[in-house]
Write a protein that holds these residues in place. Structure first.
Motif, short mmCIF file in Angstrom:
data_model
loop_
_atom_site.label_atom_id
_atom_site.label_comp_id
_atom_site.label_asym_id
_atom_site.label_seq_id
_atom_site.Cartn_x
_atom_site.Cartn_y
_atom_site.Cartn_z
N UNK A 441 0.84 -1.20 0.00
CA UNK A 441 0.00 0.00 0.00
C UNK A 441 0.87 1.26 0.00
N UNK A 442 1.96 1.24 0.76
CA UNK A 442 2.85 2.39 0.76
C UNK A 442 3.52 2.56 -0.60
N UNK A 566 12.39 12.38 0.34
CA UNK A 566 13.82 12.46 0.63
C UNK A 566 14.09 13.10 1.98
N UNK A 567 13.17 13.91 2.46
CA UNK A 567 13.34 14.52 3.78
C UNK A 567 12.97 13.56 4.90
N UNK A 568 12.24 12.51 4.56
CA UNK A 568 11.82 11.52 5.57
C UNK A 568 11.74 10.15 4.89
N UNK A 569 12.90 9.54 4.56
CA UNK A 569 12.92 8.36 3.68
C UNK A 569 12.81 7.02 4.40
N UNK A 570 11.88 6.92 5.36
CA UNK A 570 11.79 5.71 6.18
C UNK A 570 10.63 4.84 5.69
N UNK A 571 10.88 4.14 4.61
CA UNK A 571 9.82 3.36 3.97
C UNK A 571 9.29 2.27 4.90
N UNK A 572 10.15 1.70 5.75
CA UNK A 572 9.76 0.55 6.56
C UNK A 572 9.27 0.94 7.95
N UNK A 573 9.02 2.19 8.17
CA UNK A 573 8.47 2.63 9.45
C UNK A 573 6.96 2.73 9.31
#
Length: 837
Positions: A441-442, A566-573
Motif C-alpha cells: 500500500x505504501x 527524501x526529507x523523511x525516507x523511512x519506507x519501513x516505518x
C-alpha cells in the motif's frame, strides 16, 4: 599548570581522538551485521556516553597533580578496553527479538551497552583531563580533539576494506598503545629512554594477540534471526566466500537448502536451476542462478514477467538487482539491452564469479554507482525501469527496519525513474504482501504521488497492481493503458494464478464492491487464487486511489503508509502511536519480534540513556555539593544561578550539535550513496571544520556575533543543502564527497565556537565546574543521539535541523544575552576575561 612537551601532548591527544571515532564507525558496521541496521546508530550514543561518564569521574576525582599522568593512565587502559570490550560484547547473549518475553534481555542490552562504553570512557577521560588541567589552552585542545576525531572515520573505512570488521576493531587498540607511549614520555621525561618503551611495547603485544586468533573465534556473532544464521542451520550449507569492503560484508553461501525465487507462481511445476545464496550484512538472502538465459524458463512464472509481455524486446534499466534474478529474467525474455545500476561492487563480483553464463551476456551494461546519481546524469530513456524485490520478508508488526533510510522508495526517486521512461515505458516495482496492507500500500501511495507530481491528472488509467501468495507487483505506464494491454494483464494473471488488485477497467467493480458476492469478485479476477477474506488490498488500494483527501486517509489508516520523501525516507516505518495500547496488551503474551514494534525498542533505549545521563549529571552534585558550592534549586545571581545557567547552556549545546549532525549524516546517504561514506563525509567534515573554528575563530569572534551567525546558518542549511545536492548529485562520487565536505565548512566552523567559549566563561566564573561541564555536554549528547533519529522519522530531517538551530538559540539566550560581562576579543586577539565571582 604548564604543558610539558606540548608536541607529545597534542600528538597523543590527536591519536586518542581519532581511535574512538574509528572504533565508532567500525561498531556501526558490526552492529548492522550482528543485529541489523536499526541498531547501528547505537554506536554513536556509546561514544558520547563514555565522554559523559569521564566528565562525572573527573568531577569526583579531578587531577591534582600533573595532568599528563591521568592522560597516560587513560591511554594505557583504553588499549585493552577496546579488545576486551569487543570480545565481551560478542559473547553477551542479547537477543532483541525476545525482549518482550524475556525481561533479562533488557539487562543484557544494558550490559552490552556499558561494556562497549568503557573504551570511550577512557578516551573521553583523556580529552576531559586535558581541558580541565590546561583550560587556558581549551581552544587548542578542543581543536586537536575535533581534528583527530575527523581523521577517525576515513581510517575506519580503510581498515574495514583491508582487514574486515573484527580485525579492524581490534587494531584500534594499538592506537592507545602509541598514545600511552607519547604521554608516558611527557610524564616521565627524565627516566631512561629504554624504560619508557617497555610498558607500551608490552601492552601493544598484549593487544596484538587477538589479531592472530582464528576467524571463527573473533568473528561477529550474528543474531539467530539473521538470514545468514538461518540458512546455515541446514545440513551441508556453508559459506563459500566472504568479502569485506568499506560499507558491507558479502557472503556467498552454498547448499541444497537454498530455494529463493520471490513471487514464483504456484502454477510453476518445473525444477529451479542450480543456485547459490548471496547475503549482505547477514541479511536478505538472494539467489544467484547458475544458468544461461535460455535455461531460465522459471522466470516466466515470476510477477515481473508481465512487464516483458507488455513490452517485448525492451531496453531495460534495473536498479540494485542484488543477485541479478531480475537481470536473468530480462535476458530470458529477450530484452535487447539491460543496464544494471548497482552501488556495491562486491555484489557484481560475486554474481560474475558464481553466476551462470547469463552474467557475462554482452547485452548487459553495469554501472557501479548509486542510482540517484546515475539517474540525474543519464539522459537515455528506457522501455522498462525495474525496481526488483531483493530484501527479505520483514513482518510489519516487527518494525525491525524502522530507522533504515531507503532512498529508492521515496516520491522523488520515483519521479526520477518516471522521467527516464520512454513514451510508452513501464515502471515496475515489487514489494512483499502484508496483512493489514502496508508495504504494498505504501508503494502504491508512492507511485500515485509520483504520477501526480509528474503531471498525470488521472493516475488510475496508468496503474496496474496484482498480487500472489506473498508479494505484489505494481506497474506504472507512461501512456494510459489500452484495452489490448489490459487483456494481456488478465490473461497473464489467470495463467500464472495471480490476483488482480487494480486495473483501470475495475473502476466499475470498485463502485459496486459492497453489493458483489465472492464468486463475482473471483470472476473479475480480484480474489480468485490467493483468497483473502474481505479483499483488503483491493479495498485499500481503491480507497487511496480515489480519496478526495489522501491526508485524511493516511491519518485514519491504522499504520503509517504515507509516501516517504527524501526529507523523511523511512519506507519501513509503519508504527503509529495509536498502536501502543494494543502492542502493550499483547506484550509478552504472544511471540512477536520486538513485542510487536521495533520502534518501542528504541523508546526503551531512549529511556535507558536518559536514566544513565541523569545519573552522570546529578551524581557529582549529590556527592560533592559542599565542595562544589552548588545549589541547583536557587536561581539567583550567585553560584547556584550560574550553575543552572551552565547546566542549561551545555545541555543545549549537546542537543544542538547532535540535532544538526545526525540529520546531516542521514541526509548525506542520499548524496554519497552509502551510510559509511555519509558518516565519513559529514561527520569528518563537521569535526574538521569545528576544530578549525575552535582553534582560530573562538578567540576572535565574540559570542554576540558567532552564535547568531550559527543560528542563522542552522536555519538556512536545510534549504541550502537541498538545492546544492540537487545541483551536484550527478557528479562523480569523489567530487561529491569533497564538495559535500566543503559545503559543511561554514556551518562546522561556527559549531566549533560555543563550546570553548563557554568553557572560557566557566573557567573565570567557576573553574571547579569544568569536569562537570564535560559530563553534562557528553551525557546530553547521548540522549540527543538517540532522540534525533527518532524525531526524524516523524518530523523529517529539516525539522530536526531547525530544532538544532533553536537549541543553539536557546543556549545563546541562556548564557550570553543576560551577561553584562561578555568575553570580547581584544585588538591583539587575546580575550578579556571577567573577574571571578
Amino acid at each position: 599548570m604548564p604543558i610539558k612537551r606540548p608536541l607529545q601532548l597534542y600528538l597523543g591527544l590527536l591519536i586518542l581522538s581519532a581511535a574512538p571515532l574509528a572504533f565508532q564507525v567500525i561498531l556501526t558496521r558490526l552492529f548492522a551485521l550482528a543485529q541489523g541496521h536499526h541498531f547501528a546508530f547505537m554506536a554513536i550514543s556509546l561514544a558520547l556516553l563514555g565522554g559523559g561518564a569521564s566528565g562525572t569521574f573527573l568531577s569526583l576525582r579531578p587531577p591534582r597533580e600533573d595532568g599528563m599522568r591521568y592522560l597516560a593512565i587513560a591511554a594505557f587502559l583504553f588499549a585493552p578496553a577496546i579488545s576486551a570490550g569487543y570480545l565481551l560484547a560478542n559473547i553477551i547473549p542479547f537477543d532483541m527479538y525476545r525482549i518482550a518475553r524475556e525481561p533479562v534481555q533488557i539487562g543484557w542490552l544494558t550490559l552490552q551497552y556499558l561494556v562497549l562504553t568503557v573504551p570511550f570512557f577512557f578516551s573521553g577521560l583523556a580529552v576531559g583531563t586535558a581541558l580541565v588541567a590546561w583550560p587556558e589552552h581549551a581552544h587548542r585542545l578542543y581543536a586537536v580533539n575535533l581534528l583527530g576525531s575527523a581523521l577517525g572515520p576515513p581510517l575506519a573505512l580503510a581498515g574495514l576494506a583491508l582487514l574486515g570488521g573484527p580485525r579492524a576493531a581490534l587494531m584500534v587498540a594499538l592506537a592507545g598503545c602509541i598514545a600511552f607511549w607519547l604521554f608516558q614520555g611527557a610524564y616521565s621525561p627524565h627516566s631512561p629512554l629504554r624504560w619508557q618503551h617497555i610498558p607500551a611495547l608490552l601492552m601493544a603485544a598484549l593487544c596484538a594477540v587477538p589479531l592472530f586468533l582464528p576467524a571463527n573465534v573473533i568473528d561477529v556473532r550474528l543474531s539467530p534471526y539473521q538470514a545468514l544464521s538461518q540458512v546455515l542451520l541446514f545440513p551441508n550449507t556453508r559459506i563459500l566466500t566472504q568479502t569485506w569492503n568499506a560499507f558491507s560484508r558479502v557472503d556467498v553461501v552454498g547448499g541444497e537448502a537454498i530455494h529463493s525465487a520471490p513471487g514464483l507462481s504456484m502454477a510453476f511445476r518445473g525444477e529451479l536451476p542450480p543456485r547459490v545464496g548471496l547475503v549482505v550484512d547477514g541479511q536478505n538472502l538472494m539467489p544467484i542462478y547458475r544458468a544461461s538465459a535460455e535455461e531460465a524458463t522459471f522466470t516466466e512464472y515470476l510477477p515481473a514477467a508481465l512487464a516483458y509481455r507488455l513490452r517485448p524486446e525492451a531496453d531495460v534499466l534495473i536498479v540494485e538487482p542484488g543477485g541479478w534474478l531480475a537481470v536473468l529474467t530480462a535476458l530470458h525474455h529477450g530484452a535487447r539491452h539491460v543496464t544494471v545500476v548497482q552501488s556495491n561492487p562486491a555484489l557484481v563480483d560475486a554474481v560474475r564469479t558464481w553466476g551462470g553464463p547469463f552474467a557475462q551476456d554482452a547485452r548487459i551494461r553495469v554501472v557501479l554507482e548509486d542510482a540517484r546519481s546515475f539517474l540525474r546524469r543519464e539522459r537515455h530513456t528506457y522501455d522498462l525501469v525495474v525496481l526488483p524485490l531483493v530484501d527479505s520478508f520483514r513482518p510489519v508488526t516487527a518494525g525491525a527496519y524502522a530507522l533504515a533510510e531507503d532512498y529508492r522508495y521515496t516520491v522523488e526517486a520515483f519521479q526520477e525513474l518516471w522521467d527516464h521512461l520512454s513514451e510508452d515505458g513501464l515502471l515496475v516495482a515489487e514489494r512483499w504482501l502484508q496483512l493489514p496492507p502496508s508495504e504494498s500500500l505504501r508503494l502504491w501511495a508512492v507511485a500515485i504521488k509520483a504520477l501526480q507530481r509528474g503531471g498525470v491528472a488521472q493516475p488510475a488509467a496508468h496503474l496496474v497492481a496484482l498480487r500472489g501468495l506473498q508479494n505484489s507487483l505494481i506497474l506504472a505506464s507512461k501512456a494510459p493503458l489500452d484495452s489490448a494491454a489490459l487483456d494481456a494483464v488478465r490473461i497473464f494473471a489467470r495463467q500464472r494464478q495471480y490476483d488482480l488488485v487494480w486495473t483501470p477497467d475495475l473502476e466499475v467493480i470498485a463502485h459496486r464492491l459492497e453489493t458483489l458476492s465472492d464468486a463475482e469478485l473471483a470472476e473479475a479476477g480480484i480474489n480468485r487464487f490467493n483468497v483473502i477474506p474481505g479483499v483488503p488490498h483491493f479495498r485499500t488500494f481503491v480507497r487511496l486511489l480515489f480519496a478526495p483527501d489522501d491526508t485524511e486517509f493516511y491519518r485514519d489508516y491504522p499504520y503509517a503508509v504515507a509516501p516517504p520523501t527524501d526529507d523523511c525516507p523511512f519506507f519501513f516505518h509503519f508504527f503509529k502511536w495509536e498502536q501502543t495500547p494494543a502492542i502493550l496488551a499483547a506484550w509478552g503474551k504472544t511471540w512477536q519480534p520486538f513485542g510487536g514494534s521495533g520502534y518501542l525498542v528504541f523508546v526503551l533505549l531512549l529511556v535507558l540513556v536518559v536514566l544513565l545521563a541523569a545519573m552522570l549529571i546529578l551524581l557529582p552534585l549529590g556527592v560533592l555539593r559542599r565542595r562544589l558550592e552548588v545549589d541547583v534549586t536557587t536561581a539567583s545571581n550567585g553560584k547556584g544561578g550560574n550553575t543552572l545557567r551552565y547546566l542549561s547552556y551545555f545541555s543545549l549545546l549537546g542537543l544542538g550539535f547532535m540535532f544538526v549532525e545526525m540529520p546531516l549524516l542521514q541526509r548525506f546517504i542520499l548524496y554519497v550513496g552509502q551510510p559509511a561514506y555519509a558518516f565519513a563525509t559529514a561527520v569528518s567534515a563537521l569535526l574538521l571544520a569545528s576544530g578549525l573554528g575552535s582553534r582560530y575563530l573562538s578567540v576572535r569572534v565574540p559570542p554576540t556575533v558567532g552564535m547568531p551567525a550559527l543560528i542563522g546558518l542552522g536555519l538556512a542549511y536545510p534549504l541550502v543543502l537541498s538545492l546544492a545536492f540537487d545541483a551536484t548529485i550527478a557528479l562523480p562520487l569523489g567530487t561529491r564527497a569533497v564538495l559535500g565536505g566543503l559545503m559543511l565548512l561554514p556551518l562546522g566552523m561556527l559549531m566549533g565556537l560555543p563550546f570553548p567559549q563557554g568553557l572560557a566563561h566557566v573557567r573565570t566564573q567557576a573553574r571547579h565546574l569544568l569536569p562537570w561541564i564535560w559530563a553534562v555536554n557528553g551525557s546530553i549528547s547521548v540522549v540527543s543521539a538517540v532522540l534525533a533519529p527518532m524525531l526524524a522519522i516523524d518530523l523529517g530531517f529539516r525539522a530536526v535541523m531547525i530544532a538544532g538551530a533553536v537549541a543553539y538559540g536557546a543556549a545563546w539566550l541562556v548564557l550570553w544575552v543576560p551577561s553584562a560581562r561578555l568575553i570580547a576579543p581584544t585588538a591583539s586577539g587575546a580575550q578579556k576575561r571577567p573577574r571571578p565571582s
